[in-house]
Motif scaffolding. Structure first.
Motif, PDB file in Angstrom:
ATOM      1  N   TRP A  32       0.952  -1.196   0.097  1.00  0.00           N
ATOM      2  CA  TRP A  32      -0.174   0.204  -0.004  1.00  0.00           C
ATOM      3  C   TRP A  32       0.911   1.117  -0.002  1.00  0.00           C
ATOM      4  N   ASP A  34       0.180   5.849  -1.021  1.00  0.00           N
ATOM      5  CA  ASP A  34      -0.773   6.800  -1.002  1.00  0.00           C
ATOM      6  C   ASP A  34      -1.384   7.085  -2.326  1.00  0.00           C
ATOM      7  N   GLU A  36      -3.447   5.679  -3.719  1.00  0.00           N
ATOM      8  CA  GLU A  36      -4.902   5.520  -3.895  1.00  0.00           C
ATOM      9  C   GLU A  36      -5.878   6.493  -3.384  1.00  0.00           C
ATOM     10  N   LEU A  37      -5.079   7.766  -2.886  1.00  0.00           N
ATOM     11  CA  LEU A  37      -5.933   8.785  -2.236  1.00  0.00           C
ATOM     12  C   LEU A  37      -6.063   9.753  -3.500  1.00  0.00           C
ATOM     13  N   HIS A  41     -10.564  12.636   0.238  1.00  0.00           N
ATOM     14  CA  HIS A  41     -10.172  11.658   1.175  1.00  0.00           C
ATOM     15  C   HIS A  41      -9.724  12.326   2.489  1.00  0.00           C
ATOM     16  N   TRP A  43      -7.124  12.184   4.088  1.00  0.00           N
ATOM     17  CA  TRP A  43      -5.927  11.288   3.763  1.00  0.00           C
ATOM     18  C   TRP A  43      -5.032  10.916   5.072  1.00  0.00           C
ATOM     19  N   TRP A  44      -4.891  11.680   6.016  1.00  0.00           N
ATOM     20  CA  TRP A  44      -3.781  11.603   7.016  1.00  0.00           C
ATOM     21  C   TRP A  44      -4.547  10.305   7.988  1.00  0.00           C
ATOM     22  N   LYS A  46      -6.400   7.743   6.678  1.00  0.00           N
ATOM     23  CA  LYS A  46      -6.274   6.905   5.950  1.00  0.00           C
ATOM     24  C   LYS A  46      -4.709   6.260   6.104  1.00  0.00           C
ATOM     25  N   ASN A  49      -4.196   4.592   9.476  1.00  0.00           N
ATOM     26  CA  ASN A  49      -4.994   3.279   9.354  1.00  0.00           C
ATOM     27  C   ASN A  49      -3.862   2.284   8.791  1.00  0.00           C
ATOM     28  N   GLU A  50      -3.599   2.689   7.880  1.00  0.00           N
ATOM     29  CA  GLU A  50      -2.713   1.490   6.961  1.00  0.00           C
ATOM     30  C   GLU A  50      -1.449   1.361   7.616  1.00  0.00           C
TER      31      GLU A  50
END
Length: 110
Positions: A32, A34, A36-37, A41, A43-44, A46, A49-50
């Motif tokens: 993964w 970023d 995908e963002l 979103h 973003w931070w 997400k 979380n990842e």
């Protein structure tokens, strides 16, 4: 299935990082980053979380990433969570003598 890997990188190094992602994916790891963002979103949240869900953080080590406040925050968060961090040197001419102390005890690869 392989490891769940989070890639921390500077956008300036995206082309080199994409090659690394391809190699890791070919080894059947779940990778993964970023890309995908998109707009809208959170973003931070997400990203955090990842990082919480990854097995390993690969830190794409370059002058760009060391100067990126987002990359350094990601590294600090992963460190606080006791995540395994694998610094991957992107540039063969990169001087490891200039690494911050937070990287001094970690073995890195190129």
């Amino acid at each position: 299935m392989g490891l769940k890997i989070f890639i921390s990188y500077s956008r300036e190094d995206k082309e080199k990082v994409n090659k690394l992602v391809k190699d890791l994916t070919n080894l059947e790891h779940e990778v993964w980053m970023d890309n995908e963002l998109t707009g809208g979103h959170a973003w931070w949240g997400k990203i955090l979380n990842e990082i919480r869900g990854c097995d390993v953080m690969v830190f794409a080590l370059s002058g760009n990433s060391l100067n990126s406040s987002a990359c350094m925050l990601e590294h600090g968060y992963a460190t606080d969570l006791n995540k395994t961090i694998l610094p991957f040197v992107l540039d063969e001419n990169f001087s490891t003598n200039l690494l911050p102390s937070s990287f001094s005890t970690i073995q890195f690869v190129s």
